[in-house]
Every structure is written in structure tokens, then in C-alpha cells.
Scaffold this motif. Structure first.
Motif, PDB file in Angstrom:
ATOM      1  N   GLN A   1     -54.658  84.868  56.183  1.00 52.23           N
ATOM      2  CA  GLN A   1     -55.885  85.279  55.506  1.00 52.23           C
ATOM      3  C   GLN A   1     -56.903  84.161  55.314  1.00 52.23           C
ATOM      4  OE1 GLN A   1     -55.168  88.203  52.210  1.00 52.23           O
ATOM      5  NE2 GLN A   1     -53.025  87.715  52.573  1.00 52.23           N
ATOM      6  N   SER A   2     -56.485  82.912  55.443  1.00 53.26           N
ATOM      7  CA  SER A   2     -57.423  81.798  55.332  1.00 53.26           C
ATOM      8  C   SER A   2     -56.949  80.660  56.222  1.00 53.26           C
ATOM      9  CB  SER A   2     -57.536  81.313  53.884  1.00 53.26           C
ATOM     10  OG  SER A   2     -56.344  80.665  53.477  1.00 53.26           O
ATOM     11  N   GLU A   3     -57.832  79.730  56.504  1.00 52.72           N
ATOM     12  CA  GLU A   3     -57.478  78.605  57.359  1.00 52.72           C
ATOM     13  C   GLU A   3     -56.394  77.751  56.714  1.00 52.72           C
ATOM     14  OE1 GLU A   3     -57.239  76.132  60.518  1.00 52.72           O
ATOM     15  OE2 GLU A   3     -58.350  78.026  60.397  1.00 52.72           O
ATOM     16  N   GLU A   4     -56.492  77.562  55.409  1.00 50.11           N
ATOM     17  CA  GLU A   4     -55.495  76.752  54.704  1.00 50.11           C
ATOM     18  C   GLU A   4     -54.117  77.398  54.764  1.00 50.11           C
ATOM     19  OE1 GLU A   4     -54.624  74.845  50.279  1.00 50.11           O
ATOM     20  OE2 GLU A   4     -56.300  76.231  50.574  1.00 50.11           O
ATOM     21  N   LEU A   5     -54.068  78.706  54.519  1.00 48.78           N
ATOM     22  CA  LEU A   5     -52.785  79.406  54.581  1.00 48.78           C
ATOM     23  C   LEU A   5     -52.220  79.380  55.985  1.00 48.78           C
ATOM     24  CD1 LEU A   5     -53.441  82.552  52.356  1.00 48.78           C
ATOM     25  CD2 LEU A   5     -51.996  80.594  51.810  1.00 48.78           C
ATOM     26  N   ARG A   6     -53.066  79.524  56.995  1.00 49.02           N
ATOM     27  CA  ARG A   6     -52.589  79.488  58.385  1.00 49.02           C
ATOM     28  C   ARG A   6     -51.993  78.122  58.725  1.00 49.02           C
ATOM     29  NH1 ARG A   6     -57.210  82.818  59.275  1.00 49.02           N
ATOM     30  NH2 ARG A   6     -58.515  81.037  59.854  1.00 49.02           N
ATOM     31  N   ARG A   7     -52.673  77.061  58.301  1.00 51.25           N
ATOM     32  CA  ARG A   7     -52.170  75.717  58.592  1.00 51.25           C
ATOM     33  C   ARG A   7     -50.829  75.492  57.923  1.00 51.25           C
ATOM     34  NH1 ARG A   7     -57.394  73.746  57.371  1.00 51.25           N
ATOM     35  NH2 ARG A   7     -56.545  72.931  55.409  1.00 51.25           N
ATOM     36  N   TRP A   8     -50.715  75.930  56.668  1.00 51.60           N
ATOM     37  CA  TRP A   8     -49.456  75.718  55.956  1.00 51.60           C
ATOM     38  C   TRP A   8     -48.319  76.506  56.594  1.00 51.60           C
ATOM     39  CZ3 TRP A   8     -45.736  78.513  53.446  1.00 51.60           C
ATOM     40  CH2 TRP A   8     -44.845  77.770  52.671  1.00 51.60           C
ATOM     41  N   PHE A   9     -48.568  77.772  56.896  1.00 50.74           N
ATOM     42  CA  PHE A   9     -47.536  78.614  57.498  1.00 50.74           C
ATOM     43  C   PHE A   9     -47.110  78.061  58.860  1.00 50.74           C
ATOM     44  CE2 PHE A   9     -46.471  82.432  60.110  1.00 50.74           C
ATOM     45  CZ  PHE A   9     -45.297  82.770  59.457  1.00 50.74           C
ATOM     46  N   LEU A  10     -48.077  77.614  59.619  1.00 49.07           N
ATOM     47  CA  LEU A  10     -47.786  77.054  60.938  1.00 49.07           C
ATOM     48  C   LEU A  10     -46.879  75.835  60.817  1.00 49.07           C
ATOM     49  CD1 LEU A  10     -48.501  77.518  63.940  1.00 49.07           C
ATOM     50  CD2 LEU A  10     -50.425  75.957  63.632  1.00 49.07           C
ATOM     51  N   GLN A  11     -47.158  74.981  59.844  1.00 48.55           N
ATOM     52  CA  GLN A  11     -46.346  73.778  59.657  1.00 48.55           C
ATOM     53  C   GLN A  11     -44.917  74.133  59.260  1.00 48.55           C
ATOM     54  OE1 GLN A  11     -47.310  70.425  60.198  1.00 48.55           O
ATOM     55  NE2 GLN A  11     -45.084  70.259  60.063  1.00 48.55           N
ATOM     56  N   GLN A  12     -44.756  75.099  58.374  1.00 47.21           N
ATOM     57  CA  GLN A  12     -43.405  75.499  57.947  1.00 47.21           C
ATOM     58  C   GLN A  12     -42.622  76.118  59.108  1.00 47.21           C
ATOM     59  OE1 GLN A  12     -42.939  74.237  54.929  1.00 47.21           O
ATOM     60  NE2 GLN A  12     -45.137  73.838  55.106  1.00 47.21           N
ATOM     61  N   GLU A  13     -43.300  76.936  59.893  1.00 44.13           N
ATOM     62  CA  GLU A  13     -42.629  77.544  61.043  1.00 44.13           C
ATOM     63  C   GLU A  13     -42.220  76.488  62.062  1.00 44.13           C
ATOM     64  OE1 GLU A  13     -41.837  80.944  61.869  1.00 44.13           O
ATOM     65  OE2 GLU A  13     -42.004  80.962  59.700  1.00 44.13           O
ATOM     66  N   MET A  14     -43.059  75.472  62.233  1.00 48.24           N
ATOM     67  CA  MET A  14     -42.739  74.396  63.166  1.00 48.24           C
ATOM     68  C   MET A  14     -41.508  73.626  62.694  1.00 48.24           C
ATOM     69  SD  MET A  14     -44.962  74.371  65.674  1.00 48.24           S
ATOM     70  CE  MET A  14     -45.031  72.710  66.294  1.00 48.24           C
ATOM     71  N   ASP A  15     -41.465  73.322  61.401  1.00 48.27           N
ATOM     72  CA  ASP A  15     -40.314  72.597  60.861  1.00 48.27           C
ATOM     73  C   ASP A  15     -39.037  73.414  60.983  1.00 48.27           C
ATOM     74  OD1 ASP A  15     -41.899  70.461  60.184  1.00 48.27           O
ATOM     75  OD2 ASP A  15     -42.214  71.106  58.123  1.00 48.27           O
ATOM     76  N   LEU A  16     -39.152  74.702  60.701  1.00 44.79           N
ATOM     77  CA  LEU A  16     -37.998  75.588  60.803  1.00 44.79           C
ATOM     78  C   LEU A  16     -37.521  75.696  62.244  1.00 44.79           C
ATOM     79  CD1 LEU A  16     -36.101  77.527  59.323  1.00 44.79           C
ATOM     80  CD2 LEU A  16     -37.797  79.329  59.653  1.00 44.79           C
ATOM     81  N   PHE A  17     -38.473  75.818  63.160  1.00 42.71           N
ATOM     82  CA  PHE A  17     -38.124  75.917  64.569  1.00 42.71           C
ATOM     83  C   PHE A  17     -37.452  74.631  65.055  1.00 42.71           C
ATOM     84  CE2 PHE A  17     -38.879  75.260  69.045  1.00 42.71           C
ATOM     85  CZ  PHE A  17     -38.558  76.477  69.603  1.00 42.71           C
TER      86      PHE A  17
END
Length: 495
Positions: free
Chosen positions: A99-115
Motif C-alpha cells: 500500500q505504500s513505498e515504505e511498506l513495500r521496501r520493508w516487506f521486500l527486505q523481510q522476504e529476502m532475509d527469509l528466502f
């Protein structure tokens, strides 16, 4: 969520569980599922074969094969169900965090770490199967070829010794996929291919995943208007990004056990940095704007301040500044009673979790609330850490975590450094959890690997200090709670 929260890959505020890779087609057969590929290659597991002395060998073999098939089927069904839930939860979170650029960046980082974690946990065989499954044609080279090129691989790959070359698996990768490594002269090139060690192959795979997920989040954001019109989904999506699932700190067993005289000392040795910052600003300025009063007031309530103590504490501090006693009683006392559930809706308000502090109501000029690891300029944060006598090496570690958007991990590192322990042994998700664990450690209730040392002022525990105990009843933020907090914000609105 920020801060992705101990294990840094386990997010209590999300719906995720288990291990997730890139999302391939759903499969249920053992032949297609890398996790159970051994079943079709090796045959039935001998450990699953029952022994029955009362039956002939033919019947025993037939029964053992039937039981083995049932056991394998159960494993496959469990795996399918876990992956199905994981996939569904990913797409729910994708909706909530696009829903926002900040939320997208945060979610992307968490998914990357999890992956990254999950990819590195795979065995060599499963890693190769995964690469083939997602059409990344990176073929592992043979041991003979690796030994033949060992000197070249060692010379061309920074950070690798000959021993590490023999231990590492190398992959044959097209130059187009390894262009960054090639540009940095960090890879062995031969016959138009790059030979990439395992320590670098995950970076290539992660980059591929980041590109695809980033594009998918942007596309999802375009579809939001039609999705948000569904009244069943809108409340969930709006509040999921800062929801909290963990101990309920709205009710404390130690109410009244903290004296006002102890707060200054406690702020140094047991407050998280966000609350220590608020306390310092209050003492220096004799005032906090409404965001700071909400965040700090509910925290103090939860660590044990009674309503009477809270009224005395805030009044004494505010009247040292520009607010006289009459103005305080008319403009501020009601809001404090309201936060304790004695006015208005008489709701027992819950102190803010790390996720709420990080993801909502960012501070503006003149504010001191928020998360210092999230909202402070890195140079200012560095100065704060130096002021609180955090070692330079520790400061650098914290700044690296902040750079990677690991705000809660940065706070965990701050806990370890200020308490002089090697591993706190828990995942930090709440300021009041920080306080409770600190008191437990300082009072001897938690085993430590090193003796606590002095950071800033004295870290010794006062003889009359009581340790705190948090209520372990799980709870989660929902629409009703957020609406109530919005009502509380109105009462705190006067500066």
C-alpha cells in the motif's frame, strides 16, 4: 515486519510459519516434491517397517509396504498443507504491504532475509532441484573439474583459500546472470561462463527473486482500489501491517511496585532506547508532545506505575516548564485517567508494540516518539549510542542492522551490548518485553554468559527493586483496538 522481529526470520506479527522458497506449482506427489524425492529413489524407509513374528514373511512385507505408503502419504499431505498455508499467507501479506513505498521496501527486505535463510538451509541436492524447478539453469560442477581448476578458482574469488575452495560447491553460470560479480572481478571466467561459489550463488538467486517480487508488489498496488472496496478485506489489510501477536502488557502483576524515584535509574539500565530517549527529553524539556506522551505514558503504566503515580509524575515534570498546575489539571489529567480506563470508554489501553511504533505515526520536528533505529538519522543515532557508552564495534553492528532495515534486531543488539551478554535468547517485539527481560536478567532470573557491566550510569540492581513479570496471554491488534487508540489520541492532542 520491521524488525523482523529473533530469529530474525520469524515474524510473530505475520501469518507466516514454516519454510518458504519461491512459489512453484503446487505438487503433492513424492516424485515431484524435492523434500520427499528420496522416497521414490530409495524405496520404503526401513525404520518404518514393523516387525511381526506371528505372520509369515509374505504377509509381513505386504503389511510393512502398506504402512510405509500410509506414512509417506501423511508426510506429503502435511507438507502440502503447510506449503498451501504459507503461499496463502504470503499473498495476504503482499496485499497488506503493497500500500505504500515504505511498506513495500520493508516487506521486500523481510522476504529476502527469509528466502536467504531457507535457501541456505537446503542440501546440495535439493538446492540443485530448486534451481532447476524455477528455471535457473545453474549447474554444479563436478569435484574432478573443481580440483583441476582449484588454483584459478582460488585466485579469482576473493575471500577463498584453497581449503575453502575444496569445501565449497561451485556453479556454472551464464555471464548475464553474474555481471555484477564479473564487473567487480570476483569470479572465475572460462569459455563464456562464470564459475560462482555457493557463497555468491545465493546473491544471484536473491537478486532474481527481488526483481520478480518487487514487480509483483507494484502490480498488486495497482489492484488495491478494487480490493479495498470490499468491506470484508479493507479492515484486515489496513491494520495487518502494524498488528502485534504476543504477550499482553495491558495488565501487569507488578502494579504499584515501581516508585517514582526509581524511574531515572531504570531508564538507564532497563529502558529500550525509544523510551530512554523519551524520558531524557521529558527531563530536559519538561514537556512531551502528544505522540510522546502516548508512547511513554502507556509504557510507564505497563511497567507498574499506578494512576496516582502517573498523575504525580507528569504533573511534577510539566509544572517545571511552562504548564501551571491549573492548566495541567484541566488539559492533561483527564487524558491520563482516560489511558488508565477511568474515563470515556473505560478501556484498558495496551502499550505500543515495536511494530506499531515503527510503522505508524512517524515523528516530526520537535517530537521524540517513534523508534530511534527507524526514525533517527544514522549520524544522530551514532551520537546517541556513543553518548550511552556503546562500544564503537557495537555501534557499527547496530548501524549495519539499521542499514538493512532490521530495526528490531538493532534493538536486540543494543540490549546485548548494554547488558554485556552474548545472546539474549529471545525475539524482541515489544518495549515492555525489553524492560521485563532486562529486569529478569539484572535480578538473576535469566542465565547470562557474561557478567553485566556498567554502561552509562551504574547497572547494579537496587536492593529494593522488584523484577517485572509480563502476562503471557497472547493478543493481537485489531480494528476495534486501533479505533480506541485513535480516540485516545484525541485526548492527548493538546500540546
Amino acid at each position: 515486519m520491521p524488525g523482523s522481529s529473533l530469529n530474525p526470520l520469524r515474524r510473530k506479527s505475520s501469518l507466516r510459519s514454516g519454510v518458504k522458497t519461491l512459489r512453484p506449482e503446487e505438487v503433492s506427489g513424492t516424485e515431484q516434491n524435492p523434500r520427499y524425492a528420496h522416497a521414490s529413489v530409495l524405496g520404503p524407509d526401513p525404520s518404518l517397517r514393523p516387525v511381526n513374528a506371528d505372520t509369515g514373511p509374505g504377509k509381513s512385507l505386504q503389511r510393512s509396504e502398506t504402512d510405509t505408503q500410509k506414512a509417506l502419504q501423511a508426510l506429503v499431505e502435511d507438507d502440502y498443507d503447510a506449503r498451501r498455508k504459507d503461499h496463502i499467507s504470503h499473498f495476504i501479506l503482499r496485499l497488506a504491504y503493497c500500500q505504500s513505498e515504505e511498506l513495500r521496501r520493508w516487506f521486500l527486505q523481510q522476504e529476502m532475509d527469509l528466502f536467504r535463510y531457507r535457501f541456505n538451509e537446503l542440501t546440495d541436492n535439493l538446492r540443485q532441484k530448486f534451481l532447476d524447478h524455477v528455471n535457473l539453469k545453474f549447474e554444479a560442477i563436478s569435484e574432478d573439474l573443481k580440483n583441476e581448476w582449484a588454483n584459478d578458482l582460488c585466485a579469482s574469488t576473493p575471500g577463498l583459500t584453497m581449503i575453502k575452495v575444496k569445501e565449497q560447491m561451485f556453479y556454472k553460470v551464464g555471464l548475464a546472470d553474474a555481471v555484477e560479480l564479473f564487473r567487480a572481478r570476483r569470479v572465475f571466467i572460462k569459455d563464456g561462463f562464470a564459475y560462482v561459489p555457493l557463497k555468491d550463488i545465493d546473491a544471484i538467486v536473491l537478486n532474481n527473486y527481488r526483481t520478480k517480487l518487487s514487480k509483483a508488489l507494484a502490480l498488486t498496488a495497482r489492484s488495491l482500489p478494487s480490493i479495498q472496496s470490499d468491506e470484508r478485506l479493507q479492515p484486515l489489510l489496513n491494520h495487518l501491517s502494524h498488528s502485534y501477536v504476543g504477550p499482553d502488557y495491558s495488565v501487569q502483576k507488578n502494579t504499584g511496585k515501581i516508585s517514582l524515584e526509581q524511574i531515572d535509574a531504570l531508564s538507564v539500565k532497563s529502558f529500550p532506547l525509544c523510551m530512554r530517549q523519551l524520558h531524557k527529553a521529558l527531563r530536559e524539556n519538561h514537556h512531551l508532545r502528544h505522540g510522546g506522551r502516548m508512547q511513554y505514558g502507556l509504557f510507564l503504566k505497563s511497567i507498574g506505575l499506578t494512576l496516582e503515580q502517573a498523575l504525580e509524575f507528569w504533573k511534577k515534570e510539566f509544572t517545571r516548564g511552562k504548564v501551571d498546575a491549573d492548566k495541567f489539571d484541566k488539559g492533561y489529567a483527564y487524558s491520563i485517567r482516560h489511558s488508565y480506563g477511568k474515563e470515556g470508554r473505560r478501556t484498558d489501553y495496551t502499550p505500543y508494540s515495536c511494530m506499531k511504533i515503527i510503522m505508524s505515526n512517524p515523528p516530526s520536528q520537535g517530537d521524540y516518539h517513534g523508534c530511534p533505529f527507524r526514525h533517527c538519522d544514522p549520524e544522530l543515532l551514532k551520537q546517541k549510542l556513543q553518548l550511552y557508552k556503546v562500544p564503537q564495534s557495537g555501534t557499527n553492528q547496530i548501524l549495519e542492522l539499521v542499514k538493512g532495515m532490521h530495526y528490531q534486531l538493532a534493538c536486540q543488539k543494543y540490549f546485548e551490548l548494554t547488558h554485556d551478554v552474548e545472546d539474549i535468547g529471545f525475539s524482541l517485539n515489544h518495549p515492555n518485553q525489553y524492560f521485563a527481560e532486562s529486569q529478569k536478567l539484572l535480578s538473576g532470573g535469566r542465565e547470562v554468559k557474561k557478567e553485566p557491566s556498567h554502561v552509562g550510569n551504574s547497572q547494579q540492581k537496587s536492593s529494593g527493586q522488584e523484577s517485572t513479570n509480563s502476562n503471557s496471554t497472547p493478543t493481537s491488534s485489531n480494528t476495534a483496538t486501533d479505533a480506541e487508540l485513535e480516540g485516545l489520541e484525541e485526548y492527548f492532542a493538546e500540546d
